[in-house]
Design a protein around this motif. Structure first.
Motif, short mmCIF file in Angstrom:
data_model
loop_
_atom_site.label_atom_id
_atom_site.label_comp_id
_atom_site.label_asym_id
_atom_site.label_seq_id
_atom_site.Cartn_x
_atom_site.Cartn_y
_atom_site.Cartn_z
N GLY A 95 45.27 52.42 49.05
CA GLY A 95 44.43 51.41 48.43
C GLY A 95 45.15 50.08 48.33
O GLY A 95 46.30 49.93 48.76
N VAL A 96 44.46 49.12 47.73
CA VAL A 96 45.00 47.78 47.55
C VAL A 96 44.48 47.25 46.22
O VAL A 96 43.35 47.50 45.83
N GLY A 97 45.34 46.56 45.51
CA GLY A 97 44.94 45.95 44.25
C GLY A 97 45.72 44.67 44.03
O GLY A 97 46.86 44.54 44.48
N ALA A 98 45.10 43.72 43.35
CA ALA A 98 45.76 42.45 43.06
C ALA A 98 45.32 41.97 41.70
O ALA A 98 44.16 42.13 41.31
N VAL A 99 46.25 41.38 40.97
CA VAL A 99 45.94 40.73 39.70
C VAL A 99 46.47 39.31 39.76
O VAL A 99 47.47 39.03 40.44
#
Length: 999
Positions: A237-241
């Protein structure tokens, strides 16, 4: 530690393509694990029941869908480069863009800022697949791989100047990246930071390693802290904040998901094995994080654990937590791990947990922990002050603290302490006086790089707003204006309610023809021309509806009324609002038109319209002079009031005659009548005569016998005629007091019939202005020579814009837009909003804060950009440039960059490729080959850099291929070539010139 706010989030995990779906998956204890997709590898080749002989013991894991899809057009990346890029780079680009959008800030607005990018990444399997095939390594393969490029891509495409780095600490990579991002913010290295993590499983290598190390779960599922726990299941997966210092986020009115109170990172050092966890190091990193956050262990309501589901890992983590929480008698801390839903997402594990904690604090509920129903009794959770959540935990009101652990396989440990967002509302910034802004109707805007992308995003916005109809249209509009900007195709539509807006968006998206009316492609700088109407356009109650609806217009009309009041003996504002027919009397008509013209122009200027050209018809020049700073408002008010009063005092008996003839054709008749003059020349067959009624009757009779059409005008006096002479001396005395200077903006004078050049609009000018003819046609023709993009009617009804357009030749008029803020007698805020929408579509950068009332300037999270999934890139080997007249092929024959079921060309410009000369064919073919574009997918209008993603390496290859295709062409000079590369058409022209010179 100074608090850091999480202001933006985006993610894509197994079974959850966006943050909303991710939260839904967590709340229903969903399972994102499934069989290995056929796209990845042949699972049977790497599977054995026992996991022996170098095989994996599972064919399952947590995989995201459509990992091959990439909207390369959006980022102006050629198919060739996109096909060579690690999918992790592609996923991060789109995720980072959407995370920034989620903050309420247009991503393009960060260009040039010291925004930092910190990416956690553990695997680089794409490089292993591609960089070992030495014969097929290209420049694109080189830049498409490497840990550093995962962060550097984001910085490059968003033009960010802050720190940009990738972090590999194995499973803790992305939480360590968050730690570094927080420290960079607190050190002042950046004011905004994007922290992200990504993992895409391209090969079974790590699964085989887990199996051989005795760490792999046979069913591919992590079962954290459960009696069924039997190892790790891989996930991706991929996540960004997006992170900001809390004080900055609050000051800018950004909504905050949660606050990071403290982070800490340490290392196991030499412990009981390189890959084995260490209880005491984990306990120490927890203690350090609590200390930096300024909290006690008892303050922490829940912790998102590392929780991989290995027997040893879970046991050590529980004991480390218990070392700090064991004394929580009667109030154990909740514990869970998202790996039970997704699998172990490795480099993205930290950010997956961070987003879960932030959303839990935001929604004030902690999801149940999957597999908690069969708690592992050997862990003795209650003894250590811990409990697994078998049902969602509702968080109590007030500040709530949560923790997050992420431990690297090589011994690098990280922990973060988060707190719920402070109880504050995003408030509008202080602007003008309270209640003095707004036009009464919202304007929703959206931009996209192509018409197709615009239509796709209209649907995405409509779908989301359908679920948020209670949000005021003003809040939605203001948020869209700030956020959905920066692309070539501009959409804008007024909206009085969110429900009406949803209907308008769906109608525009579904109608092939309507977007042409509501959308425009911004092309070059704008040059608005303001046309101020003169006497004769007035009517009772003019602009009363706009005054009622639009506080912004109200403010400026009140200001004009205040300036006029000492000279008119009564309120122009009250005259207009009461729809008094006295407005037709000259003494009131001229001040009233001045007030309306000034208020409209000031309103538009406040809305961001910067006049490039000004023209006023007769008394319209007074308001134009104020806008041009040739007269102060107060002096212009005194002058126009005196003009109207003195003209009203003249004896009646004069009139005006509109004649369908050229002024030169009437000169002999006018010369024969001393009491008649030419009042206005509005066009080649539009002249107005003014003077004594008896004399005008004689001329009218002669014209009728000659077959020339004429029409009497409804006026009280013979303006711009010899009958004005008796007032000139008294008017001159007032004009001397008012003064007047050289205009600061270009004024096309209808007194001179041309642009004023260092000539003051002083007393002599205004006295002559009373008597002389209005040379509108000459002034308007010269104004049109200055290539205005917009003709804005500054008056109570459309008069001058249609007259001006009649002076245009057909080719000249194609790009000139007419805009009428007050198109009719019932016009109000809605019509002004229509004009604002038209101006935005035409390229004007509107000052959006002025469009809205104070209470509407509150951030609302809109649907993020909907990227295209039409183009697919999943070659197991790098894709070279296409040979001439073919489409680049992947292994198995699938065209690179396209769906297997719909292999269609990538179109970046409108138009079709037609038969062309050898130079055109050679250049188009070379460009297509270098970029791996399908034949016919590009046109001479395509821009090499902005549309096709060319860089210096590709330009050098392009030069070589053009020279190969045109052997009679002398070698091209790079120094001369580079300035000619703005578009393919420019390149074709340059190569053609060189070929002709060589011949």
């Amino acid at each position: 530690m100074q608090p850091v706010a999480i202001v933006g989030i985006d993610c894509r995990f197994p079974g959850a393509p966006d943050p909303a779906a991710y939260w839904d998956l967590l709340m229903r204890s969903g399972d994102g694990v499934g069989p290995v997709p056929e796209q990845r590898w042949n699972a049977d080749d790497f599977y054995s029941a026992a996991g022996a002989d170098g095989h994996s013991n599972t064919t399952s894991g947590g995989f995201i869908t459509d990992a091959d899809a990439f909207d390369h057009e959006f980022f102006a990346i050629s198919p060739r480069e996109a096909a060579a890029m690690d999918p992790q780079q592609r996923l991060l680009l789109q995720c980072a863009w959407r995370a920034v959008e989620d903050t309420g800030v247009a991503p393009r607005s960060l260009a040039g800022t010291a925004t930092g990018v910190f990416v956690g990444v553990m695997g680089n399997e794409w490089a292993h697949l591609h960089l070992t095939d030495y014969a097929r390594v290209t420049a694109q393969v080189g830049s498409g791989n490497g840990y550093c490029m995962t962060a550097n891509r984001i910085s490059y495409h968003l033009d960010l100047k802050g720190p940009s780095l990738a972090v590999d600490t194995a499973c803790s990579s992305s939480l360590v990246a968050v730690h570094l991002a927080c420290n960079a913010l607190l050190a002042g290295e950046c004011d905004t930071a994007i922290a992200a993590g990504v993992n895409v499983a391209l090969t079974p290598a790590l699964g085989i390693f887990y199996t051989q190390a005795g760490l792999s779960a046979p069913d591919g599922r992590c079962k954290p802290f459960s009696s069924d726990a039997n190892g790790i299941g891989r996930g991706e997966g991929v996540g960004a904040v997006v992170l900001r210092r809390l004080e900055d986020a609050i000051a800018d009115g950004q909504p905050v998901y949660a606050v990071i109170r403290g982070t800490a990172v340490n290392q196991d050092g030499r412990s009981n094995g390189l890959t084995a966890p260490n209880r005491w190091s984990q306990q120490e990193v927890l203690t350090a994080a609590y200390r930096r956050a300024g909290v006690e262990p008892s303050d922490v309501a829940f912790t998102e654990g590392h929780g991989t589901g290995t027997v040893l890992g879970d046991m050590i983590e529980v004991k480390a937590l218990g070392g700090l929480h064991a004394d929580r008698t009667g109030k154990p801390m909740a514990l869970g791990s998202v790996k039970g839903n997704l699998g172990h997402t490795e480099g993205a594990a930290g950010v997956a947990g961070l987003i879960k904690v932030a959303l839990s604090l935001h929604h004030r509920v902690v999801p149940a922990s999957r597999f908690a129903a069969r708690e592992n009794p050997a862990l003795k959770l209650s003894r250590y002050g811990l409990r697994l959540l078998k049902a969602p935990l509702r968080l109590a009101a007030g500040a709530t603290v949560g923790g997050l652990s992420s431990f690297g396989m090589g011994g690098t440990n990280a922990h973060a302490v988060l707190e719920s967002a402070p109880a504050h509302a995003a408030r509008p910034k202080a602007g003008a006086a309270a209640g003095s802004t707004g036009i009464g109707t919202a304007v929703f805007t959206l931009t996209a790089p192509t018409a197709q992308a615009l239509r796709r995003n209209l649907v995405a916005q409509a779908d989301t707003l359908q679920r948020h109809r209670v949000v005021p249209a003003g809040v939605v509009g203001w948020s869209s204006n700030r956020l959905k900007t920066g692309h070539r195709f501009r959409f804008a539509v007024p909206a009085d309610s969110t429900g009406d807006l949803v209907t308008a968006l769906r109608r525009a998206a579904g109608d092939e023809d309507q977007p042409a009316d509501l959308t425009a492609e911004s092309a070059g700088p704008v040059r608005p021309a303001l046309l101020f109407t003169g006497q004769g356009s007035q009517y009772p109650g003019m602009t009363a509806g706009l005054y009622r609806d639009a506080p912004l217009f109200r403010r400026f009309l009140d200001r004009a009324d205040e300036a006029l009041l000492p000279h008119t003996g009564g309120s122009v504002r009250e005259l207009l609002l009461s729809a008094d027919p006295a407005v037709h009397r000259t003494g009131w008509a001229q001040p009233a038109l001045f007030a309306v013209g000034y208020a409209l122009a000031a309103t538009l200027t406040e809305l961001g319209v910067r006049p490039a050209l000004l023209l006023g018809h007769s008394v319209g020049e007074y308001a134009a002079a104020v806008v041009a700073e040739a007269l102060p408002l107060e002096e212009a008010a005194r002058l126009i009031a005196a003009r109207g009063r003195l003209m009203q005092e003249l004896p009646e008996g004069g009139g005006m005659l509109a004649v369908r003839a050229d002024a030169t054709e009437l000169a002999e008749r006018v010369d024969a009548e001393p009491l008649v003059g030419i009042a206005a020349v509005n066009g080649p067959a539009s002249t107005v005569l003014s003077g004594d009624l008896t004399a005008l009757a004689r001329i009218e009779e002669e014209l009728t016998r000659a077959g020339v059409r004429s029409r009497r005008l409804e006026v009280s006096h013979a303006f711009h005629s010899p009958l004005m002479d008796p007032m000139l001396e008294r008017f001159a005395a007032v004009a001397e007091q008012a003064g007047g200077t050289v205009p600061a903006l270009p004024v096309h004078s209808t007194l001179r019939g041309r642009l004023l050049r260092d000539e003051p609009m002083d007393a002599a000018y205004w006295v002559e202005h009373v008597r002389a003819p209005v040379l509108f046609a000459d002034a308007a023709r010269q104004l049109l020579d200055e290539a205005p993009t917009h003709l804005l009617e500054i008056g109570p009804r459309p008069v001058l814009a249609p007259m001006t357009r009649r002076l245009l030749t057909a080719p000249d008029g194609a790009g000139v837009r007419s805009v009428h803020p007050v198109p009719g007698e019932q016009a109000g805020g809605r019509e002004l909003a229509e004009a604002v929408a038209e101006l935005f579509r035409g390229g004007v950068d509107i000052a959006w804060d002025a469009v809205y009332a104070d209470q509407d300037r509150v951030a609302h999270r809109l649907a993020p950009y909907a990227f295209s999934d039409d183009h697919r890139f999943w070659a197991r080997r790098p894709v070279p440039a296409a040979p001439p007249a073919t489409v680049p092929q992947q292994e198995g024959g699938q065209p690179a960059g396209q769906r297997p079921e719909a292999a269609r060309p990538v179109v970046l410009s409108q138009g079709r490729r037609t038969a062309a000369d050898p130079v055109t064919e050679a250049v188009l073919d070379a460009v297509a080959q270098v970029g791996s574009y399908a034949p016919g997918a590009i046109t001479p209008r395509s821009r090499l850099y902005e549309d096709l993603g060319f860089d210096s390496v590709m330009v050098m290859e392009l030069k070589k291929r053009i020279e190969e295709r045109l052997p009679d062409l002398e070698p091209l000079s790079v120094e001369e070539l580079l300035p000619r590369l703005s578009s393919i058409g420019d390149l074709i022209g340059y190569v053609g010139e060189r070929r002709s010179a060589a011949a």
